[in-house]
Design a protein around this motif. Structure first.
Motif, PDB file in Angstrom:
ATOM      1  N   PRO A  14       0.835  -1.211   0.000  1.00  0.00           N
ATOM      2  CA  PRO A  14       0.000   0.000   0.000  1.00  0.00           C
ATOM      3  C   PRO A  14       0.867   1.259   0.000  1.00  0.00           C
ATOM      4  N   GLN A  15       0.303   2.329  -0.508  1.00  0.00           N
ATOM      5  CA  GLN A  15       0.977   3.621  -0.444  1.00  0.00           C
ATOM      6  C   GLN A  15       0.974   4.071   1.011  1.00  0.00           C
ATOM      7  N   ARG A  16       1.990   4.810   1.406  1.00  0.00           N
ATOM      8  CA  ARG A  16       2.135   5.091   2.829  1.00  0.00           C
ATOM      9  C   ARG A  16       2.798   6.448   3.058  1.00  0.00           C
ATOM     10  N   ILE A  17       2.272   7.180   4.019  1.00  0.00           N
ATOM     11  CA  ILE A  17       2.897   8.423   4.487  1.00  0.00           C
ATOM     12  C   ILE A  17       3.011   8.308   5.998  1.00  0.00           C
ATOM     13  N   GLU A  18       4.187   8.585   6.525  1.00  0.00           N
ATOM     14  CA  GLU A  18       4.394   8.524   7.971  1.00  0.00           C
ATOM     15  C   GLU A  18       5.141   9.770   8.407  1.00  0.00           C
ATOM     16  N   ALA A  19       4.681  10.384   9.487  1.00  0.00           N
ATOM     17  CA  ALA A  19       5.329  11.580  10.015  1.00  0.00           C
ATOM     18  C   ALA A  19       5.424  11.472  11.526  1.00  0.00           C
ATOM     19  N   VAL A  20       6.531  11.925  12.070  1.00  0.00           N
ATOM     20  CA  VAL A  20       6.735  11.920  13.519  1.00  0.00           C
ATOM     21  C   VAL A  20       7.242  13.299  13.922  1.00  0.00           C
ATOM     22  N   VAL A  21       6.619  13.855  14.940  1.00  0.00           N
ATOM     23  CA  VAL A  21       7.063  15.126  15.509  1.00  0.00           C
ATOM     24  C   VAL A  21       7.432  14.853  16.956  1.00  0.00           C
ATOM     25  N   ASP A  22       8.679  15.118  17.312  1.00  0.00           N
ATOM     26  CA  ASP A  22       9.162  14.888  18.676  1.00  0.00           C
ATOM     27  C   ASP A  22       9.835  16.160  19.160  1.00  0.00           C
ATOM     28  N   ILE A  23       9.248  16.780  20.202  1.00  0.00           N
ATOM     29  CA  ILE A  23       9.849  18.017  20.711  1.00  0.00           C
ATOM     30  C   ILE A  23      10.452  17.822  22.096  1.00  0.00           C
ATOM     31  N   GLY A  24      10.641  16.582  22.496  1.00  0.00           N
ATOM     32  CA  GLY A  24      11.291  16.304  23.773  1.00  0.00           C
ATOM     33  C   GLY A  24      10.313  16.018  24.893  1.00  0.00           C
ATOM     34  N   ILE A  25       9.290  16.846  25.050  1.00  0.00           N
ATOM     35  CA  ILE A  25       8.313  16.634  26.112  1.00  0.00           C
ATOM     36  C   ILE A  25       7.289  15.594  25.681  1.00  0.00           C
ATOM     37  N   PHE A  26       6.883  15.639  24.412  1.00  0.00           N
ATOM     38  CA  PHE A  26       5.932  14.660  23.883  1.00  0.00           C
ATOM     39  C   PHE A  26       6.222  14.428  22.411  1.00  0.00           C
ATOM     40  N   ALA A  27       5.666  13.351  21.870  1.00  0.00           N
ATOM     41  CA  ALA A  27       5.845  13.021  20.458  1.00  0.00           C
ATOM     42  C   ALA A  27       4.487  12.691  19.852  1.00  0.00           C
ATOM     43  N   ILE A  28       4.326  13.048  18.586  1.00  0.00           N
ATOM     44  CA  ILE A  28       3.117  12.730  17.839  1.00  0.00           C
ATOM     45  C   ILE A  28       3.537  11.972  16.591  1.00  0.00           C
ATOM     46  N   SER A  29       2.906  10.827  16.359  1.00  0.00           N
ATOM     47  CA  SER A  29       3.189  10.002  15.198  1.00  0.00           C
ATOM     48  C   SER A  29       1.921   9.857  14.376  1.00  0.00           C
ATOM     49  N   VAL A  30       2.013  10.116  13.065  1.00  0.00           N
ATOM     50  CA  VAL A  30       0.862  10.022  12.168  1.00  0.00           C
ATOM     51  C   VAL A  30       1.211   9.048  11.048  1.00  0.00           C
ATOM     52  N   LEU A  31       0.322   8.075  10.800  1.00  0.00           N
ATOM     53  CA  LEU A  31       0.513   7.088   9.738  1.00  0.00           C
ATOM     54  C   LEU A  31      -0.751   7.041   8.889  1.00  0.00           C
ATOM     55  N   VAL A  32      -0.596   7.236   7.566  1.00  0.00           N
ATOM     56  CA  VAL A  32      -1.713   7.160   6.629  1.00  0.00           C
ATOM     57  C   VAL A  32      -1.322   6.181   5.533  1.00  0.00           C
ATOM     58  N   THR A  33      -2.165   5.169   5.288  1.00  0.00           N
ATOM     59  CA  THR A  33      -1.921   4.218   4.186  1.00  0.00           C
ATOM     60  C   THR A  33      -3.157   4.142   3.303  1.00  0.00           C
ATOM     61  N   TRP A  34      -2.948   3.847   2.014  1.00  0.00           N
ATOM     62  CA  TRP A  34      -4.053   3.683   1.089  1.00  0.00           C
ATOM     63  C   TRP A  34      -3.608   2.825  -0.081  1.00  0.00           C
ATOM     64  N   SER A  35      -4.574   2.267  -0.781  1.00  0.00           N
ATOM     65  CA  SER A  35      -4.292   1.469  -1.973  1.00  0.00           C
ATOM     66  C   SER A  35      -4.387   2.352  -3.206  1.00  0.00           C
ATOM     67  N   LYS A  36      -3.613   2.022  -4.231  1.00  0.00           N
ATOM     68  CA  LYS A  36      -3.705   2.777  -5.479  1.00  0.00           C
ATOM     69  C   LYS A  36      -5.063   2.579  -6.124  1.00  0.00           C
ATOM     70  N   ARG A  37      -5.573   1.359  -6.073  1.00  0.00           N
ATOM     71  CA  ARG A  37      -6.839   1.042  -6.724  1.00  0.00           C
ATOM     72  C   ARG A  37      -7.810   0.509  -5.672  1.00  0.00           C
ATOM     73  N   LEU A  38      -8.786   1.324  -5.299  1.00  0.00           N
ATOM     74  CA  LEU A  38      -9.742   0.904  -4.273  1.00  0.00           C
ATOM     75  C   LEU A  38     -10.992   0.273  -4.868  1.00  0.00           C
ATOM     76  N   THR A  39     -11.196   0.370  -6.184  1.00  0.00           N
ATOM     77  CA  THR A  39     -12.377  -0.234  -6.804  1.00  0.00           C
ATOM     78  C   THR A  39     -12.099  -1.697  -7.125  1.00  0.00           C
ATOM     79  N   THR A  40     -13.153  -2.485  -7.179  1.00  0.00           N
ATOM     80  CA  THR A  40     -12.978  -3.918  -7.477  1.00  0.00           C
ATOM     81  C   THR A  40     -13.262  -4.231  -8.909  1.00  0.00           C
TER      82      THR A  40
END
Length: 68
Positions: free
Chosen positions: A42-68
């Motif tokens: 699957p296609q994938r985008i991942e981002a992590v923000v870490d500022i020392g006190i806390f961290a935020i992680s975001v993961l988004v995945t999708w298929s190129k072709r979602l129709t059957t």
């Protein structure tokens, strides 16, 4: 700002700092999975923000072709 209002503001700020620092798990995870189960690459985008006190992680995945 009066002395009483300044004390209240300082107390509120101190409480927020204690909540941020005292948390045992300082990580927030957000995940959106919109890919098909049979999609092996699957296609994938991942981002992590870490500022020392806390961290935020975001993961988004999708298929190129979602129709059957």
């Amino acid at each position: 700002m009066s002395g009483r209002a300044r004390k209240i503001a300082f107390g509120a700020l101190a409480a927020l700092v204690l909540l941020a620092v005292a948390s045992p798990n300082r990580r927030a995870d957000i995940a959106l999975h919109m890919h098909r189960v049979d999609d092996l690459a699957p296609q994938r985008i991942e981002a992590v923000v870490d500022i020392g006190i806390f961290a935020i992680s975001v993961l988004v995945t999708w298929s190129k072709r979602l129709t059957t």
